[in-house]
Design a protein around this motif. Structure first.
Motif, PDB file in Angstrom:
ATOM      1  N   ARG A  88     -19.434  34.307 -15.070  1.00 55.89           N
ATOM      2  CA  ARG A  88     -18.956  33.102 -14.761  1.00 55.89           C
ATOM      3  C   ARG A  88     -17.559  33.339 -14.355  1.00 55.89           C
ATOM      4  N   HIS A 155     -26.456  26.892 -17.071  1.00 56.14           N
ATOM      5  CA  HIS A 155     -25.762  25.789 -18.007  1.00 56.14           C
ATOM      6  C   HIS A 155     -25.675  24.692 -17.319  1.00 56.14           C
ATOM      7  N   ASP A 198     -25.624  20.285 -29.996  1.00 54.57           N
ATOM      8  CA  ASP A 198     -25.554  21.663 -29.570  1.00 54.57           C
ATOM      9  C   ASP A 198     -26.723  22.072 -30.149  1.00 54.57           C
TER      10      ASP A 198
END
Ligand SMILES: O=P(O)(O)OC[C@H]1O[C@H](O)[C@H](O)[C@@H](O)[C@@H]1O
Length: 277
Positions: A88, A155, A198
């Motif tokens: 990324r 993501h 999370d």
């Protein structure tokens, strides 16, 4: 099909914009990071992008669909390695753009598939298909002569109307809760968000829907072994310099993940894919 594609710069990052009969999309070439997808049938942006996201060509972009590879979150053995791996944070290039009557397909290749903590003979391709729906596929081909461990995630930051109105359907089974450190046996029903979440859901369900103020976003995923749900909520958002303090209200990450890592045999492909519509 008539498609237009243009490349423009946003600060230090080149952005490929695709516009066709069914949708428009934007892909930052830094990270091969899809930052926008708007189907023409309703004109609603499906991806959230932080107003404070950095486009400096060094920092991972906050929002859109970060490509996490070859591990998800912290490296399992070495916490000093970069969170979510190193793809990324690097420049990719467009290998090809092709069209059918239904969609435009962009194939992107990373500059370097080796980095700190990972040295193997692999090929990685990100295929972004833009039609009535957006399909993103991260393909890893193991050219090594032995099995290698691969993890990662698509993501996705979904744009939502307001976090208080969100209901998630389709996620079931146990999850490990990174906020409490506990393993919970059952996913919530109804699944709503009222604080920091999370969570790594270990049942790799193929279909999830996210409803917010009557707007429904459909997700289909494959090649994953878990589904991650993340919202940093207010305190954590305040500590993140690339996230507005109240940004958590308009986003929800529902991620197709390979966490824990999988063993990919020599010569084989691993295709992690997520469709958003
Ligand atoms: O801030 P980043 O490195 O982009 O990570 C953002 C988030 O990604 C995932 O959802 C992880 O489960 C979280 O623990 C992490 O905080």
């Amino acid at each position: 099909m008539q498609t237009s594609h243009t490349i423009t710069a946003r600060d230090d990052v080149d952005i490929l914009s695709i516009d066709n009969q069914y949708a428009s999309a934007r892909i930052a070439l830094f990270g091969a990071h899809v930052i926008s997808f708007v189907p023409k049938k309703d004109g609603r942006e499906r991806l959230w992008l932080s107003d404070c996201a950095r486009f400096d060509g060094k920092t991972a972009i906050r929002g859109g669909i970060p490509v996490c590879w070859p591990w998800f979150a912290a490296h399992p053995d070495n916490p000093d390695l970069p969170s979510h791996g190193f793809l990324r944070n690097q420049q990719w290039h467009v290998d090809s753009i092709s069209e059918t009557a239904e969609s435009t397909t962009v194939r992107l290749l990373p500059g370097d598939v080796n980095g700190p903590g990972f040295h193997h003979a692999v090929e990685v391709t990100l295929v972004v298909d833009i039609g009535k729906q957006l399909t993103v596929s991260l393909i890893t081909h193991n050219r090594d002569n032995e099995a290698i461990l691969i993890g990662g995630a698509l993501h996705s930051y979904l744009a939502i109307n307001d976090i208080d109105s969100v209901t998630i359907d389709g996620i079931e089974g146990p999850y490990s809760d990174k906020v409490s450190g506990l393993v919970q046996q059952d996913s919530p029903r109804p699944y709503q968000i009222s604080g920091e979440v999370d969570r790594i859901h270990t049942s790799p369900v193929p279909a999830v829907t996210v409803t917010s103020a009557g707007e429904i976003t459909h997700l289909h995923q494959s090649g994953h072994n878990s589904v991650v749900v993340w919202n940093p909520w207010v305190e954590k958002s305040r500590t993140m310099t690339d996230m507005p303090d109240d940004g958590y209200r308009q986003m929800l990450c529902v991620e197709a993940a390979i966490a824990p890592m999988l063993s990919l045999p020599a010569g084989e492909n691993l295709v992690l894919s997520q469709r958003i519509g």
